[in-house]
Design a protein around this motif. Structure first.
Motif, PDB file in Angstrom:
ATOM      1  N   LEU A  22       5.806   6.869  -6.371  1.00  7.89           N
ATOM      2  CA  LEU A  22       4.578   8.634  -6.527  1.00  7.89           C
ATOM      3  C   LEU A  22       4.798   8.694  -4.810  1.00  7.89           C
ATOM      4  O   LEU A  22       5.168   9.566  -3.644  1.00  7.89           O
ATOM      5  CB  LEU A  22       3.599   8.886  -7.154  1.00  7.89           C
ATOM      6  CG  LEU A  22       4.189   9.796  -8.229  1.00  7.89           C
ATOM      7  CD1 LEU A  22       2.626   9.664  -9.510  1.00  7.89           C
ATOM      8  CD2 LEU A  22       4.413  11.068  -8.396  1.00  7.89           C
ATOM      9  N   HIS A  23       3.999   7.338  -4.223  1.00 11.62           N
ATOM     10  CA  HIS A  23       3.048   8.331  -3.043  1.00 11.62           C
ATOM     11  C   HIS A  23       4.104   7.735  -1.956  1.00 11.62           C
ATOM     12  O   HIS A  23       4.450   8.587  -1.047  1.00 11.62           O
ATOM     13  CB  HIS A  23       3.004   6.180  -3.071  1.00 11.62           C
ATOM     14  CG  HIS A  23       2.005   6.008  -1.723  1.00 11.62           C
ATOM     15  ND1 HIS A  23       0.676   6.594  -1.450  1.00 11.62           N
ATOM     16  CD2 HIS A  23       1.853   6.196  -0.791  1.00 11.62           C
ATOM     17  CE1 HIS A  23       0.245   6.326  -0.134  1.00 11.62           C
ATOM     18  NE2 HIS A  23       0.926   6.010   0.767  1.00 11.62           N
ATOM     19  N   GLU A  24       5.443   6.978  -2.365  1.00 16.75           N
ATOM     20  CA  GLU A  24       6.694   6.538  -1.216  1.00 16.75           C
ATOM     21  C   GLU A  24       7.617   8.103  -1.360  1.00 16.75           C
ATOM     22  O   GLU A  24       8.081   8.827  -0.608  1.00 16.75           O
ATOM     23  CB  GLU A  24       7.574   5.390  -0.813  1.00 16.75           C
ATOM     24  CG  GLU A  24       6.967   4.278  -1.379  1.00 16.75           C
ATOM     25  CD  GLU A  24       6.280   4.680   0.170  1.00 16.75           C
ATOM     26  OE1 GLU A  24       6.762   4.967   1.059  1.00 16.75           O
ATOM     27  OE2 GLU A  24       5.113   3.635   0.360  1.00 16.75           O
ATOM     28  N   PHE A  25       7.589   8.446  -2.622  1.00 15.95           N
ATOM     29  CA  PHE A  25       8.124   9.761  -2.553  1.00 15.95           C
ATOM     30  C   PHE A  25       8.026  10.654  -2.100  1.00 15.95           C
ATOM     31  O   PHE A  25       8.541  11.900  -1.546  1.00 15.95           O
ATOM     32  CB  PHE A  25       8.393  10.506  -3.947  1.00 15.95           C
ATOM     33  CG  PHE A  25       9.098  11.815  -4.729  1.00 15.95           C
ATOM     34  CD1 PHE A  25      10.026  12.001  -4.555  1.00 15.95           C
ATOM     35  CD2 PHE A  25       8.355  12.611  -4.760  1.00 15.95           C
ATOM     36  CE1 PHE A  25      11.194  12.983  -4.845  1.00 15.95           C
ATOM     37  CE2 PHE A  25       8.846  13.891  -5.823  1.00 15.95           C
ATOM     38  CZ  PHE A  25      10.407  13.901  -5.256  1.00 15.95           C
ATOM     39  N   ALA A  26       6.316  11.622  -1.898  1.00 19.45           N
ATOM     40  CA  ALA A  26       5.551  12.022  -1.393  1.00 19.45           C
ATOM     41  C   ALA A  26       5.493  12.405  -0.232  1.00 19.45           C
ATOM     42  O   ALA A  26       5.755  13.211   0.976  1.00 19.45           O
ATOM     43  CB  ALA A  26       3.738  11.997  -1.793  1.00 19.45           C
ATOM     44  N   HIS A  27       5.432  10.976   0.316  1.00 22.17           N
ATOM     45  CA  HIS A  27       5.510  10.463   1.918  1.00 22.17           C
ATOM     46  C   HIS A  27       7.419  10.875   2.798  1.00 22.17           C
ATOM     47  O   HIS A  27       7.472  11.927   3.282  1.00 22.17           O
ATOM     48  CB  HIS A  27       6.765   9.776   2.483  1.00 22.17           C
ATOM     49  CG  HIS A  27       4.900   8.420   2.753  1.00 22.17           C
ATOM     50  ND1 HIS A  27       3.582   9.527   3.971  1.00 22.17           N
ATOM     51  CD2 HIS A  27       4.200   7.393   2.416  1.00 22.17           C
ATOM     52  CE1 HIS A  27       2.562   8.352   3.455  1.00 22.17           C
ATOM     53  NE2 HIS A  27       2.986   7.099   2.993  1.00 22.17           N
ATOM     54  N   GLN A  28       8.403  10.971   1.727  1.00 21.64           N
ATOM     55  CA  GLN A  28       9.489  12.141   1.962  1.00 21.64           C
ATOM     56  C   GLN A  28      10.073  13.334   1.827  1.00 21.64           C
ATOM     57  O   GLN A  28      10.184  13.595   2.509  1.00 21.64           O
ATOM     58  CB  GLN A  28      10.552  11.793   0.125  1.00 21.64           C
ATOM     59  CG  GLN A  28      11.174  10.170   0.330  1.00 21.64           C
ATOM     60  CD  GLN A  28      12.079   9.458   1.516  1.00 21.64           C
ATOM     61  OE1 GLN A  28      12.920  10.371   2.443  1.00 21.64           O
ATOM     62  NE2 GLN A  28      11.489   8.228   2.327  1.00 21.64           N
ATOM     63  N   THR A  76      -9.479   5.204  -1.313  1.00 18.40           N
ATOM     64  CA  THR A  76      -9.960   6.073   0.196  1.00 18.40           C
ATOM     65  C   THR A  76      -8.843   6.005   1.284  1.00 18.40           C
ATOM     66  O   THR A  76      -8.948   5.924   2.526  1.00 18.40           O
ATOM     67  CB  THR A  76     -11.153   5.164   0.154  1.00 18.40           C
ATOM     68  OG1 THR A  76     -10.769   3.907  -0.280  1.00 18.40           O
ATOM     69  CG2 THR A  76     -12.234   5.735  -0.431  1.00 18.40           C
ATOM     70  N   TYR A  77      -7.536   4.511   0.542  1.00 22.73           N
ATOM     71  CA  TYR A  77      -6.480   4.487   1.336  1.00 22.73           C
ATOM     72  C   TYR A  77      -6.145   6.179   2.096  1.00 22.73           C
ATOM     73  O   TYR A  77      -5.828   6.033   3.480  1.00 22.73           O
ATOM     74  CB  TYR A  77      -5.644   3.629   0.694  1.00 22.73           C
ATOM     75  CG  TYR A  77      -3.631   3.681   2.100  1.00 22.73           C
ATOM     76  CD1 TYR A  77      -4.623   2.581   2.895  1.00 22.73           C
ATOM     77  CD2 TYR A  77      -2.765   4.367   1.612  1.00 22.73           C
ATOM     78  CE1 TYR A  77      -2.873   2.348   4.105  1.00 22.73           C
ATOM     79  CE2 TYR A  77      -1.598   4.347   2.920  1.00 22.73           C
ATOM     80  CZ  TYR A  77      -2.302   3.523   3.715  1.00 22.73           C
ATOM     81  OH  TYR A  77      -1.171   2.753   3.944  1.00 22.73           O
ATOM     82  N   GLY A  78      -5.823   6.710   1.381  1.00 22.53           N
ATOM     83  CA  GLY A  78      -5.880   8.332   1.590  1.00 22.53           C
ATOM     84  C   GLY A  78      -6.956   8.591   3.051  1.00 22.53           C
ATOM     85  O   GLY A  78      -6.663   9.643   3.776  1.00 22.53           O
ATOM     86  N   ALA A  83      -0.627  12.009   6.169  1.00 23.44           N
ATOM     87  CA  ALA A  83       0.015  11.786   5.626  1.00 23.44           C
ATOM     88  C   ALA A  83      -0.391  10.635   4.874  1.00 23.44           C
ATOM     89  O   ALA A  83       0.332  10.728   3.689  1.00 23.44           O
ATOM     90  CB  ALA A  83       1.290  10.831   6.958  1.00 23.44           C
ATOM     91  N   GLU A  84      -0.612  10.007   4.568  1.00 29.27           N
ATOM     92  CA  GLU A  84      -0.932   9.111   3.648  1.00 29.27           C
ATOM     93  C   GLU A  84      -2.228   9.697   2.464  1.00 29.27           C
ATOM     94  O   GLU A  84      -1.856   9.383   1.495  1.00 29.27           O
ATOM     95  CB  GLU A  84      -2.348   7.863   3.954  1.00 29.27           C
ATOM     96  CG  GLU A  84      -1.467   6.788   4.662  1.00 29.27           C
ATOM     97  CD  GLU A  84      -0.158   6.129   4.776  1.00 29.27           C
ATOM     98  OE1 GLU A  84      -0.167   6.183   3.289  1.00 29.27           O
ATOM     99  OE2 GLU A  84       0.615   5.654   5.248  1.00 29.27           O
ATOM    100  N   PHE A  85      -2.722  10.718   2.978  1.00 30.00           N
ATOM    101  CA  PHE A  85      -3.589  11.220   2.450  1.00 30.00           C
ATOM    102  C   PHE A  85      -2.577  12.055   1.726  1.00 30.00           C
ATOM    103  O   PHE A  85      -2.735  12.454   0.218  1.00 30.00           O
ATOM    104  CB  PHE A  85      -4.852  12.605   3.493  1.00 30.00           C
ATOM    105  CG  PHE A  85      -5.140  13.387   2.220  1.00 30.00           C
ATOM    106  CD1 PHE A  85      -6.584  12.962   1.182  1.00 30.00           C
ATOM    107  CD2 PHE A  85      -5.254  14.259   1.708  1.00 30.00           C
ATOM    108  CE1 PHE A  85      -7.613  13.715   0.587  1.00 30.00           C
ATOM    109  CE2 PHE A  85      -6.299  15.466   0.823  1.00 30.00           C
ATOM    110  CZ  PHE A  85      -7.055  14.946   0.774  1.00 30.00           C
TER     111      PHE A  85
HETATM  112 ZN   LIG Z   1       1.877   5.535   2.256  1.00 34.85          ZN
END
Ligand SMILES: [Zn+2]
Length: 131
Positions: A22-28, A76-78, A83-85
């Motif tokens: 999901l995380h990488e998909f969101a970046h895409q 909290t990595y967000g 972008a990470e958020f």
């Molecule tokens: Zn990321």
């Protein structure tokens, strides 16, 4: 590139709020407008305005929570950057929908608009299982 061992870990617990796919998909999705800046392609200027307002204030709140050690629904990595958020918020939207809706109703509303029911059926199916 996805780290598949991490992908399997995330998939093993569908409600831990972490899912590298999901995380990488969101970046895409974020990059669809050729800018990885936490703002995916939206239809109208008005949508961008609302998105920017909600995301900046939620991002700021997460940065403060990260600095002060406050408890958060969002990883909290967000707080690293916008972008990470967005990626972390998308993970929470699908993996901790009820907590996200309760604690971050405005963020939740933006994500419902962006990931409407019926879109991304695989992710929504996993999400519905949590409801
Ligand atoms: Zn990321």
């Amino acid at each position: 590139m996805l780290a598949w061992d991490a992908a399997k870990r995330g998939a093993a617990d569908p409600s831990d709020g972490e899912n590298v796919v999901l995380h990488e998909f969101a970046h895409q999705l974020d990059f669809e407008n050729y800018n990885t800046d936490g703002a995916p392609a939206l239809a109208t200027r008005a949508e961008y305005k609302t998105w920017a307002r909600v995301m900046s204030s939620e991002f700021e709140a997460l940065r403060i929570a990260d600095e002060t050690g406050g408890s958060t629904v969002l990883d909290t990595y967000g707080a690293t950057n916008p972008a990470e958020f967005f990626a972390v918020a998308a993970e929470a939207f699908f993996e901790r929908p009820r907590a996200l809706r309760a604690k971050h109703p405005k963020l939740y509303a933006e994500l419902v608009r962006f990931f409407p029911p019926g879109s991304f059926p695989l992710f929504h199916r996993a999400r519905d299982n949590l409801a």
